[in-house]
Write an enzyme that holds these catalytic residues in place. Structure first.
Site, PDB file in Angstrom:
ATOM      1  N   CYS A 150      -2.040  -8.683 -12.339  1.00 43.74           N
ATOM      2  CA  CYS A 150      -2.697  -8.635 -11.025  1.00 43.74           C
ATOM      3  C   CYS A 150      -3.855  -9.634 -10.958  1.00 43.74           C
ATOM      4  O   CYS A 150      -4.153 -10.168  -9.881  1.00 43.74           O
ATOM      5  CB  CYS A 150      -3.183  -7.224 -10.715  1.00 43.74           C
TER       6      CYS A 150
ATOM      7  N   HIS B 125      -7.695  -2.978 -11.801  1.00 45.40           N
ATOM      8  CA  HIS B 125      -6.668  -3.662 -11.018  1.00 45.40           C
ATOM      9  C   HIS B 125      -7.364  -4.710 -10.151  1.00 45.40           C
ATOM     10  O   HIS B 125      -8.553  -4.592  -9.858  1.00 45.40           O
ATOM     11  CB  HIS B 125      -5.954  -2.616 -10.152  1.00 45.40           C
TER      12      HIS B 125
END
Length: 366
Positions: A32, A310
């Site tokens: 990510c 994330h």
């Protein structure tokens, strides 16, 4: 609109930009950090256009070796030339190349998006400089760099006057000037340095403007930190300050949310609330005080720790704000940006914090 239209196409309706493509990127095990930065770069129009020019040139050459830039250009071309207007792509070849080039990104551990950003841009510069050296040894060839940017600083004999100016420098490079004034003789010594982004310290319940002012604040050099003045031929008290001498076309600001704490012997994430504006005026920190920027992308870190979490990105494209979360792309609201400012107190439930800010200069001057 046909029944086969995606949710995003239906949401944008008649406002879907002509010729634009919105594709998510699949996650290959904690990638990510890579996907969020790539989305910001793809929607940085000057960078995308120059990279696609590079793609158009190198793909017609039989002897082009695969490298990180060709992989990135292939990915951007794949998005741009897609028949569908929305969807998801697997950047597998690009990610494999990243892992081959840099052992830091070979594991499936959580990585730092800013470290990846710095690595990628430095790698692109190295590739273009190597292209230029190869072209100079073969005078009849033309490099992709020269096609997409013009033969910068070229001299008749193939030599170059000064360093090569690549597409990275043209789009992201600015110049800082460090001025040191001797408080005895008042002689000013100035030294310039280039930057591709600004990494700035942050404070709780502050604004981006105040953090920038602190970054560029005047410092007095005294005691053990006295300055050696060439004119006085001795150590003297001095006043030191830094300014933006030349502002870049795209200003990238890295908020230093990961701080090493000696007592803990590890890095800690700072969830501080830092309000960043949609329109940024540099004012007194720049020699061009009227220089103004517009926010078009934010890479957001989600999570309470530097080692876990994330990354997502919020991006403005053709007047619309979009939310990119790996292979998912959704329409968003401008007001959502406020949820990424940070927390006004520690241990707050919200862990979504703006980490890298991308501003485009208004008026086209640089």
């Amino acid at each position: 609109m046909g029944s086969g239209a995606s949710k995003l196409e239906k949401a944008l309706g008649d406002h879907f930009p002509e010729g634009e493509r919105y594709f998510g990127l699949e996650n290959f095990g904690n990638t990510c950090y890579c996907n969020s930065v790539l989305q910001a770069l793809y929607h940085c129009v000057p960078f995308r256009e120059q990279l696609l020019e590079y793609y158009a040139t190198y793909r017609n050459k039989e002897d082009t070796e695969d490298n990180l830039m060709t992989c990135l250009a292939d990915l951007f071309a794949q998005i741009t030339l897609a028949k569908k207007r929305t969807g998801a792509l697997a950047p597998k070849r690009f990610v494999q190349r990243v892992r081959k080039q840099n052992e830091l990104f070979r594991s499936y551990m959580h990585q730092d998006a800013h470290e990846f950003w710095s690595f990628l841009l430095n790698e692109i510069v190295d590739i273009l400089e190597e292209d230029c050296r190869t072209a100079n040894s073969s005078p009849e060839t033309t490099t992709p760099e020269e096609v997409s940017n013009g033969a910068v600083n070229a001299l008749p004999n193939g030599a170059r006057e000064g360093p090569l100016v690549t597409l990275v420098h043209r789009i992201f490079q600015g110049i800082l000037t460090n001025e040191t004034k001797c408080l005895t003789c008042e002689t000013v010594t100035a030294k310039d340095e280039i930057f591709i982004d600004l990494s700035i310290d942050i404070e709780q319940n502050s604004s981006l403007t105040s953090c920038l002012k602190n970054f560029f604040s005047t410092e007095i050099l005294n005691g053990d930190d006295k300055f050696f003045c060439d004119k006085c031929c001795s150590l003297q008290e001095a006043q030191k300050r830094m300014k933006i001498k030349k502002a870049p076309h795209i200003l990238v600001i890295h908020l230093k949310r990961f701080k090493y704490v000696e007592q803990l012997s590890r890095h800690k994430k700072l969830s501080y609330r830092v309000v960043y504006p949609l329109e940024l005026k540099l004012g007194s920190i720049s020699e061009d005080a009227d220089c103004e920027y517009s926010l078009f992308a934010v890479v957001v870190h989600v999570g309470s720790s530097p080692n876990h979490g994330h990354y997502v990105s919020q991006i403005k494209s053709h007047g619309n704000w979009l939310f990119f979360d790996d292979d998912t792309v959704q329409i968003s609201e401008e007001s959502t940006l406020q949820t990424f400012y940070g927390s006004s107190r520690e241990h707050c439930g919200n862990t979504d914090h703006g980490y890298i800010l991308f501003y485009e200069r208004l008026g086209g001057k640089s």
